[in-house]
Design a protein around this motif. Structure first.
Motif, PDB file in Angstrom:
ATOM      1  N   LEU A  97       0.819  -1.125   0.275  1.00 55.86           N
ATOM      2  CA  LEU A  97      -0.147  -0.013   0.321  1.00 55.86           C
ATOM      3  C   LEU A  97       1.055   1.058   0.458  1.00 55.86           C
ATOM      4  N   ILE A  98       0.299   1.841  -1.037  1.00 57.25           N
ATOM      5  CA  ILE A  98       1.352   3.206  -1.333  1.00 57.25           C
ATOM      6  C   ILE A  98       0.850   4.368  -0.626  1.00 57.25           C
ATOM      7  N   VAL A  99       0.986   5.186   0.321  1.00 56.76           N
ATOM      8  CA  VAL A  99       0.319   6.260   0.531  1.00 56.76           C
ATOM      9  C   VAL A  99       0.996   7.769   0.704  1.00 56.76           C
TER      10      VAL A  99
ATOM     11  N   VAL B  30      -3.652  -4.949   9.557  1.00 57.60           N
ATOM     12  CA  VAL B  30      -4.511  -6.014  10.335  1.00 57.60           C
ATOM     13  C   VAL B  30      -4.161  -7.186   8.844  1.00 57.60           C
ATOM     14  N   ALA B  31      -3.951  -6.684   7.861  1.00 52.15           N
ATOM     15  CA  ALA B  31      -3.819  -7.888   6.626  1.00 52.15           C
ATOM     16  C   ALA B  31      -2.402  -8.402   6.518  1.00 52.15           C
ATOM     17  N   GLY B  32      -1.550  -7.378   6.942  1.00 56.07           N
ATOM     18  CA  GLY B  32      -0.334  -8.222   6.423  1.00 56.07           C
ATOM     19  C   GLY B  32       0.524  -6.929   5.538  1.00 56.07           C
ATOM     20  N   VAL B  33       0.091  -5.946   4.787  1.00 55.00           N
ATOM     21  CA  VAL B  33      -0.283  -5.309   3.691  1.00 55.00           C
ATOM     22  C   VAL B  33       0.864  -4.300   3.686  1.00 55.00           C
ATOM     23  N   PRO B  34       2.684  -4.354   3.556  1.00 55.88           N
ATOM     24  CA  PRO B  34       3.164  -3.795   3.586  1.00 55.88           C
ATOM     25  C   PRO B  34       3.271  -1.892   3.173  1.00 55.88           C
ATOM     26  N   VAL B  35       3.344  -1.060   3.904  1.00 55.62           N
ATOM     27  CA  VAL B  35       3.353   0.574   3.508  1.00 55.62           C
ATOM     28  C   VAL B  35       4.439   0.966   4.090  1.00 55.62           C
ATOM     29  N   ASP B  36       4.405   2.167   2.736  1.00 57.25           N
ATOM     30  CA  ASP B  36       4.884   2.546   1.849  1.00 57.25           C
ATOM     31  C   ASP B  36       4.356   4.008   1.571  1.00 57.25           C
ATOM     32  N   ASN B  37       5.758   5.049   0.932  1.00 61.56           N
ATOM     33  CA  ASN B  37       5.228   6.176   0.041  1.00 61.56           C
ATOM     34  C   ASN B  37       6.044   5.863  -1.095  1.00 61.56           C
ATOM     35  N   ASP B  38       6.265   7.131  -2.009  1.00 62.12           N
ATOM     36  CA  ASP B  38       6.532   7.264  -3.184  1.00 62.12           C
ATOM     37  C   ASP B  38       8.397   8.093  -2.781  1.00 62.12           C
TER      38      ASP B  38
ATOM     39  N   GLY C 137       0.243  13.423   3.067  1.00 57.65           N
ATOM     40  CA  GLY C 137      -1.083  14.094   3.478  1.00 57.65           C
ATOM     41  C   GLY C 137      -1.846  13.406   4.533  1.00 57.65           C
ATOM     42  N   ILE C 138      -1.626  12.654   4.554  1.00 55.52           N
ATOM     43  CA  ILE C 138      -2.445  10.696   4.618  1.00 55.52           C
ATOM     44  C   ILE C 138      -2.303  10.459   6.289  1.00 55.52           C
ATOM     45  N   PRO C 139      -2.837  10.554   7.174  1.00 56.17           N
ATOM     46  CA  PRO C 139      -2.101  10.135   8.614  1.00 56.17           C
ATOM     47  C   PRO C 139      -1.659   8.373   9.138  1.00 56.17           C
ATOM     48  N   HIS C 140      -1.028   8.333   9.049  1.00 53.76           N
ATOM     49  CA  HIS C 140      -0.337   6.736   9.221  1.00 53.76           C
ATOM     50  C   HIS C 140      -0.496   6.505  10.625  1.00 53.76           C
ATOM     51  N   LEU C 141      -0.414   7.315  11.875  1.00 60.57           N
ATOM     52  CA  LEU C 141      -0.289   6.654  13.418  1.00 60.57           C
ATOM     53  C   LEU C 141      -1.093   7.259  13.669  1.00 60.57           C
ATOM     54  N   TYR C 142      -0.399   8.943  14.413  1.00 53.55           N
ATOM     55  CA  TYR C 142      -0.833   9.797  14.660  1.00 53.55           C
ATOM     56  C   TYR C 142      -1.366  11.580  13.705  1.00 53.55           C
ATOM     57  N   PRO C 143      -2.834  12.305  13.944  1.00 54.59           N
ATOM     58  CA  PRO C 143      -3.709  11.739  15.659  1.00 54.59           C
ATOM     59  C   PRO C 143      -4.870  10.804  15.672  1.00 54.59           C
ATOM     60  N   ARG C 144      -4.173   9.788  14.284  1.00 52.40           N
ATOM     61  CA  ARG C 144      -5.424   8.145  14.363  1.00 52.40           C
ATOM     62  C   ARG C 144      -4.580   8.119  13.095  1.00 52.40           C
ATOM     63  N   PRO C 145      -4.460   6.725  13.176  1.00 58.05           N
ATOM     64  CA  PRO C 145      -4.262   6.304  11.482  1.00 58.05           C
ATOM     65  C   PRO C 145      -5.604   5.821  10.729  1.00 58.05           C
TER      66      PRO C 145
ATOM     67  N   VAL D 134      -7.773   2.636   5.914  1.00 59.68           N
ATOM     68  CA  VAL D 134      -7.149   2.104   5.496  1.00 59.68           C
ATOM     69  C   VAL D 134      -5.510   1.349   6.061  1.00 59.68           C
ATOM     70  N   VAL D 135      -5.443   2.183   6.187  1.00 56.60           N
ATOM     71  CA  VAL D 135      -3.684   2.231   6.809  1.00 56.60           C
ATOM     72  C   VAL D 135      -3.877   1.260   8.030  1.00 56.60           C
ATOM     73  N   ALA D 136      -4.582   1.238   8.776  1.00 56.69           N
ATOM     74  CA  ALA D 136      -4.888   0.576   9.801  1.00 56.69           C
ATOM     75  C   ALA D 136      -5.159  -1.049   9.597  1.00 56.69           C
ATOM     76  N   ALA D 137      -6.590  -1.126   7.848  1.00 57.92           N
ATOM     77  CA  ALA D 137      -6.548  -2.507   7.713  1.00 57.92           C
ATOM     78  C   ALA D 137      -5.636  -3.424   6.721  1.00 57.92           C
ATOM     79  N   ALA D 138      -4.318  -2.156   6.271  1.00 55.38           N
ATOM     80  CA  ALA D 138      -2.966  -2.898   5.636  1.00 55.38           C
ATOM     81  C   ALA D 138      -2.410  -3.383   7.180  1.00 55.38           C
TER      82      ALA D 138
END
Length: 466
Positions: A70-72, A92-100, A75-83, A86-90
């Protein structure tokens, strides 16, 4: 374009379809990935579909099944103030989250084995001065005849640049949003300008904010680290990166103090840049006459850029020539005109008290255009710079209230840029500076700070040409 490596034939999801998201989607597709993309904005989704991208609501149950990454967007928060959900679902699903940025470093060096002089990446982070420092490094390299590209948080998206040739350079400005999430960070030269409070809700406090910046060094393992040491965080980082006092893989930079010791130092005092290495002075440059870099904050930027270019093997005299031709970055202490002994400076990017104070301290006699949508905390932090102000011309819907917070300063409530520019130009005397440094956001009257700065610039130039 830099085609993304390592995902050929795999499904990769992209969340957020602004500049960086669309750029990542294109580069993934060019590298052979199967891209699915989503943005809450229907116009952004329509643009993606027009480019032939598959749009899928990633917030729906099962949307990430079979997805390799999952490429985020930044501007999309992935931890704070709250994830983001879609990031939280990733997670749980074990999908690596990265950016450009992670995709860029993952893919950039492909094919460089055939080069005698591989391209190098210079990455700049910090709170203030990132844009000017990155743009200045890019300018200095180009003025020296080097192939250089500017990207990241300024210029083009990192994956939109051309693959550099032999001996080329890529200069990246990286925000904390970008460094915090990138799974790969491998710059050849990394720069840390300074640290002041910013984006604290996004990072869970000052410690999280600094940790996001520190990743560029701790995980990036640069060959050379250029570090501003005028705050404790910079001194800590320099200490962490160096193996000893004489380790010249770390270049310490300051605009507040003379730096000594057996290592490599670049500092500015009383308008002069000085380079020391192994206990000897290597070069000195008078920065006071360089119009594109006024004030101590810009002298720090000049020191950082100088250090990076020295790490690239450039000679001091070549760097000095490039400094004199630097025009300044738009809306950041940008000299837009000089007429009859009066200097006109556009610093519309000075949207907070800290950056406006730096602008005020850069000049002696100022006709100050200020005001706008005031930020939290009030204007008390401007106090050290107010003795430099001859008169303030206050704009914005709350101009009268803004003016009341400037004790001891003669002020005129102008409300509009048109009235402020007309009044300031009519009253300015030789030796003075007409400065736009609002110390406030622009959204009460403009779409953004760029539009505000363009309005100031066009009105000044029109008045001087009349």
């Amino acid at each position: 374009m830099i085609p993304v490596q390592g995902f050929e034939g795999q499904v990769v999801a992209v969340l957020g379809l602004g500049r960086s998201g669309l750029s990542a989607a294109r580069a993934l597709k060019a590298g052979g990935a199967k891209v699915v993309a989503w943005d809450d904005n229907p116009d952004a989704r329509a643009r993606a579909e027009a480019e032939g991208l598959t749009v899928r609501d990633l917030s729906r149950a099962g949307a990430l099944d079979g997805v390799s990454a999952l490429i985020v967007s930044p501007g999309i928060p992935h931890l704070y103030p709250r994830p983001n959900p879609v990031v939280a679902a990733a997670w749980v699903a074990g999908v690596p989250v990265d950016n450009d940025i992670g995709l860029f470093f993952r893919s950039f060096a492909a094919g460089f084995d055939a080069y005698d002089s591989p391209p190098r990446v210079i990455a700049v982070t910090g709170s203030n001065g990132k844009s000017t420092t990155a743009a200045l490094i890019h300018h200095l390299l180009q003025e020296a005849g080097r192939d250089a590209q500017l990207a990241g948080n300024i210029g083009r998206g990192v994956l939109d640049i051309d693959m550099p040739g032999e001996g080329g350079a890529v200069v990246l400005e990286l925000s904390s949003y970008q460094t915090e999430l990138a799974r790969a960070l491998t710059p050849d030269i990394a720069l840390f300008t300074n640290l002041t409070p910013d984006h604290l809700d996004r990072h869970g406090g000052m410690g999280g904010y600094f940790a996001a910046k520190r990743r560029l060094f701790a995980e990036g393992g640069p060959d050379r680290a250029v570090i501003g040491v005028d705050e404790d965080e910079g001194r800590y980082l320099a200490n962490q990166m160096a193996m000893g006092a004489g380790d010249d893989r770390v270049i310490r930079v300051s605009a507040a103090q003379k730096l000594t010791g057996p290592g490599w130092q670049v500092f500015a005092r009383k308008g002069f840049l000085t380079e020391w290495r192994k206990g000897r002075q290597m070069a000195a440059i008078d920065l006071r006459q360089i119009l594109g870099l006024p004030g101590a904050h810009n002298h720090q930027n000049a020191c950082a850029a100088y250090a990076a270019c020295r790490a690239m093997g450039m000679a001091p005299k070549v760097i000095e020539q490039g400094l004199h031709s630097y025009p300044g970055l738009p809306h950041r202490s940008q000299v837009i005109a000089e007429s009859e002994g009066v200097l006109y400076v556009n610093d519309s990017k000075a949207t907070n008290v800290d950056s406006a104070l730096k602008a005020l301290l850069a000049f002696d006699r100022i006709r100050w255009i200020c005001g706008g949508l005031e930020k939290e905390g009030g204007l008390a932090g401007l106090q050290p710079g107010l003795p430099h102000v001859v008169k303030a011309y206050v704009i914005g819907r709350e101009a009268a209230g803004f003016a009341m917070q400037l004790p001891g300063v003669e002020s005129e409530t102008c409300t509009t840029m048109e009235r402020a520019v007309t009044a300031a130009l009519a009253e300015a005397q030789p030796g003075e500076v007409v400065l736009l440094a609002p110390a406030a956001a622009s959204f009460d009257q403009y779409d953004n700070f760029e539009q505000r700065g363009d309005d100031f610039t066009s009105r000044v130039k029109a008045a001087l040409e009349a």
